[in-house]
Motif scaffolding. Structure first.
Motif: not given
Length: 638
Positions: A82-96
Motif C-alpha cells: 500500500a505504501s509503495l502504491a501511494l508513493a507511485w500515486r504521489n510521484a511526478g506531482r508537486r505534493a504538499p
C-alpha cells in the motif's frame, strides 16, 4: 533525501518479506499474490485507491497477533504494498508537505533506527554473510522479543509505518480518510459478530472464556476495539434514520464485546467513545445534526434492547471450560482490579531506562536487557527488581517502554508529536464541525489512554491505527502556506533530538561503554552458560529434556572459555543443518526426523551459527494454529 531513504526501506522490506513468504507454502504464496494485487489496484487510480484503503482498514482484525509471527509478517507485506502504491500515486506531482508533524514523526523514526547502533552489528554482519539476505531477514522478522534482531525489526517496522502515513497525508484524494475509516468500522463490526459466534462455542481458543474474536489474546482485541470504536460514530454525520440505527447497534455490540474481553484497560479506554456518543446524542452540537428529541428514540431503543438482551442471556450462561457463568467472571475481574503484575513491570522498565536515561537502551529492547541487568550486580534492576517476578516480553506500558528504549528524549519527542497531532485535529473539528476529525482525535486519545496499561508496539494492527490520526494531522498541516512559530520550534527541536541521539548511540555502539561500566565482557547475564539468539522460549520434550525451536537461522553464544558444546538437533522436516563457529564451517548434519546428538569443538569466544536447510511455517503449510517459523529444535547437553 529522507523521503527517498524511507521509500528504499519500504521497498527492501517488501521484497525481503515477499521472498520469505514465497517459500513458505501455497497459502503464503497466495497472500503474497493478494498483497501484490492490492498494490497494483491502489496504484491504478482513484477508484482502486479507495477500494484498497477500505480493504486495508477492514482487514486489520485478521492480523491480531504479536509482531514476530506469520500473520504479522503478512500484514507488513500488505502495508508495504500500500505504501509503495501511494508513493507511485504521489510521484511526478508537486505534493504538499507534512509540516512540523511530519518532521517530528520522521525524527522519531530516525531515532529508533539510530538506536539499533546499540545492537551487536558484528554478529549481524557475520550472520547475514553466512545466511544470505533473505534468510537473515526471515530470522529477524520472526525473532521473539528477547532477541537482538527483534529491536532491528521493530525499528524498521516503525519506519515503514511512518512512510505510509507520509504518503497517505500527501495523497491527492480528499476522501481517503473517510474510506479508511469506513474500512476500520466495517472490520471491527465483522470481528465482533464473528467473535460472538465463536465465543459461545466454548472450545475454540486457549482463553476462550474471554472474548478474543480472531485475535490471539483478549487484551489485544480490547486494544483494537477501544481504539477503533470511535470510527463507529461516523454514520452519525448524516441525517438518515439508517445511519443513527447503524451507529446505535454498532456501539451496543462494541460495548458488549469490550465488557466480555474482561480487559479492564479496554473498559477505561473504551469509555471515551461511549462518553462522546452520549454527548453527541443528548447535547445539541455542530458535529451531528438531527431533530430532537425524536432523533434519540431509535438509537436508545436499539442500544437498550441489545444491551438488555445480551446481559440477560449472558448472566446465567456457563461456558464449557469453567463452571462459573459470565457474571461471576466479571465480578472477579472487578474485584481484583488492583492485583496485577504491572507495577513491577513498570518499575523494571524504569530501572532499565536508568542505565541510559537520556536516550535509552535501544528501541524495543526491554526483553533483551531484562535478564542481563537483573543478574548483573550494581545495576538499577538488580537492586530494585524482583528476581521472583514473572518474566514478560514487554513492560506493559508504552511510556515506560519508550523511556527504556529511547530515553527521556524519545518520550518527549513522542509526546510532542502526539500533542501536535491532537491539537490540529481538535482545531479542525472545532472550526469546521468535522465529525471525521473528531473521530480521529478520539482514536488518538484512546490509543494513549490504553498505552498506560499496554505496550502498543507489540501488535502491528493496533499500532497502525495510530498512524491514521497522525497522517490526517500531517495532511492538515501541509495545507498551511506558512508554518507558525510553534511548528518551526517543534521541527527544529525534533531534528536536534534525532541528531543528538544518533551521536549518543554511535559513541556507545554495541553497548560497549555500558557493558564496560557494568563489568560485562559481553552483553549476557553473568554465569549464563549459553545465550540463545533467534530462538523461541524453552519447551519440554516427551523424554523430559529441554529444547528450543529456532526461527530459522540462529546464533548461540557459549560461555566465555567454553571449548566444546554438545547439541541435540532435530528438524520439523527431513533436511540438513550447517553449523558454523564464526566463519568456519564445523559440520553439515543430516536430519531425518529423529534427534541427532553431536559434539562441537569451539574456538574461544566464537559464536555458533546454525543454518537449517529448510524451515516450516505450520500455519501456512498445514493450517495448524502454530504461527511461528520453525527452523531447528536444539537442546544443549547430552
Amino acid at each position: 533525501m529522507a523521503a527517498l531513504g524511507g521509500l528504499a526501506l519500504v521497498a527492501a522490506h517488501f521484497l525481503l518479506s515477499a521472498a520469505t513468504l514465497a517459500t513458505a507454502g501455497g497459502a503464503a504464496r497466495g497472500l503474497l499474490v493478494l498483497a501484490a494485487g492490492l498494490g497494483a489496484v491502489m496504484a491504478s487510480g482513484g477508484r482502486g485507491t479507495r477500494l484498497g484503503l477500505t480493504f486495508l482498514g477492514f482487514s486489520l482484525f485478521l492480523f491480531g497477533v504479536q509482531a514476530y509471527v506469520y500473520p504479522a509478517v503478512v500484514f507488513g507485506l500488505f502495508l508495504d504494498a500500500a505504501s509503495l502504491a501511494l508513493a507511485w500515486r504521489n510521484a511526478g506531482r508537486r505534493a504538499p508537505g507534512t509540516g512540523a508533524t511530519g518532521t517530528a514523526l520522521g525524527a522519531l523514526a530516525w531515532l529508533a533506527l539510530a538506536s539499533t547502533l546499540l545492537l551487536p552489528w558484528a554478529r549481524f554482519f557475520q550472520a547475514a554473510k553466512l545466511f544470505g539476505p533473505v534468510e537473515f531477514f526471515a530470522a529477524m522478522a520472526f525473532s521473539p522479543a528477547d532477541a537482538p534482531a527483534y529491536g532491528l525489526a521493530a525499528a524498521w517496522r516503525l519506519a515503514t509505518f511512518a512512510v505510509f502515513a507520509r504518503e497517505l497525508a500527501r495523497l491527492d484524494l480528499p476522501e481517503r480518510f473517510s474510506f479508511l475509516g469506513r474500512g476500520v468500522a466495517g472490520g471491527l463490526l465483522t470481528a465482533i459478530v464473528f467473535g460472538f459466534f465463536e465465543h459461545f462455542q466454548g472450545d475454540r481458543y486457549l482463553l476462550h472464556y474471554r472474548f478474543t474474536s480472531l485475535f490471539a489474546n483478549p487484551g489485544w482485541f480490547a486494544e483494537y476495539a477501544a481504539i477503533a470504536a470511535p470510527f463507529l460514530l461516523l454514520p452519525l454525520a448524516g441525517k438518515r434514520f439508517g445511519g443513527r440505527l447503524l451507529a446505535a447497534g454498532s456501539l451496543a455490540l462494541c460495548g458488549a464485546a469490550l465488557v466480555l474481553t474482561l480487559a479492564r484497560a479496554g473498559w477505561i479506554a473504551g469509555c471515551l467513545t461511549f462518553a462522546a456518543a452520549a454527548w453527541l446524542y443528548f447535547r445539541p452540537n455542530r458535529l451531528v445534526r438531527w431533530d430532537r428529541p425524536h432523533g434519540h428514540l431509535p438509537t436508545l431503543a436499539v442500544a437498550g434492547a441489545l444491551v438488555v438482551a445480551l446481559a440477560a442471556w449472558g448472566a446465567g450462561r456457563g461456558l464449557s471450560a469453567v463452571s462459573r457463568p459470565i457474571n461471576a467472571l466479571l465480578a472477579e475481574r472487578v474485584g481484583n482490579f488492583t492485583e496485577s503484575p504491572r507495577p513491577g513491570l513498570f518499575r523494571a522498565g524504569l530501572c532499565i531506562a536508568a542505565e541510559r536515561p537520556v536516550f535509552g537502551m535501544g528501541f524495543e529492547t526491554y526483553a533483551r536487557h531484562y535478564p542481563v541487568l537483573l543478574a548483573t550486580p550494581g545495576t538499577w534492576l538488580n537492586r530494585y527488581g524482583d528476581p521472583a517476578a514473572e518474566v514478560f516480553e514487554t513492560s506493559h506500558n508504552m511510556y515506560v517502554q519508550l523511556v527504556s528504549g529511547l530515553g527521556l528524549a524519545g518520550l518527549t519527542l513522542w509526546l510532542a508529536l502526539a500533542g501536535r497531532a491532537g491539537f490540529l485535529l481538535w482545531r479542525r473539528a472545532r472550526d469546521f464541525a468535522s465529525l471525521p476529525d473528531a473521530v480521529l482525535l478520539l482514536s488518538l486519545a484512546a490509543f494513549h489512554v490504553y498505552a498506560f496499561f499496554q505496550e502498543m508496539f507489540y501488535v502491528p494492527p493496533v499500532l497502525f491505527l495510530l498512524f491514521l490520526p497522525l497522517a490526517r494531522a500531517m495532511a492538515l498541516e501541509g495545507r498551511r502556506a506558512r508554518p507558525g512559530r510553534g511548528a518551526v520550534w517543534l521541527a527544529l527541536a525534533a531534528c536536534l533530538v534525532a541528531g543528538a541521539g544518533t551521536l549518543s548511540y554511535a559513541v556507545d555502539a554495541g553497548l560497549g561503554r555500558t557493558a564496560a561500566r557494568l563489568g560485562l565482557a559481553d552483553w549476557r547475564a553473568p554465569g549464563e552458560e549459553v545465550v540463545h539468539e533467534g530462538f523461541y522460549p524453552a519447551e519440554t520434550a516427551e523424554d523430559g529434556r529441554t529444547f528450543r525451536w529456532s526461527v530459522g537461522g540462529a546464533a548461540m553464544l557459549p560461555a566465555p572459555g567454553a571449548r566444546e558444546v554438545t547439541l541435540r538437533l532435530a528438524g520439523p522436516v527431513p533436511g540438513t543443518v550447517a553449523v558454523y563457529a564464526g566463519d568456519a564451517l564445523l559440520a553439515v548434519v543430516r536430519l531425518d526426523g529423529r534427534p541427532v546428538t553431536r559434539r562441537f569443538a569451539l574456538p574461544q569466544g566464537t559464536p555458533l551459527y546454525l543454518l537449517p536447510g529448510r524451515s516450516l511455517l505450520p500455519q501456512a503449510v498445514t493450517g495448524a494454529p502454530d504461527p511461528r517459523r520453525l527452523g531447528l529444535a536444539v537442546g544443549v547437553g547430552p
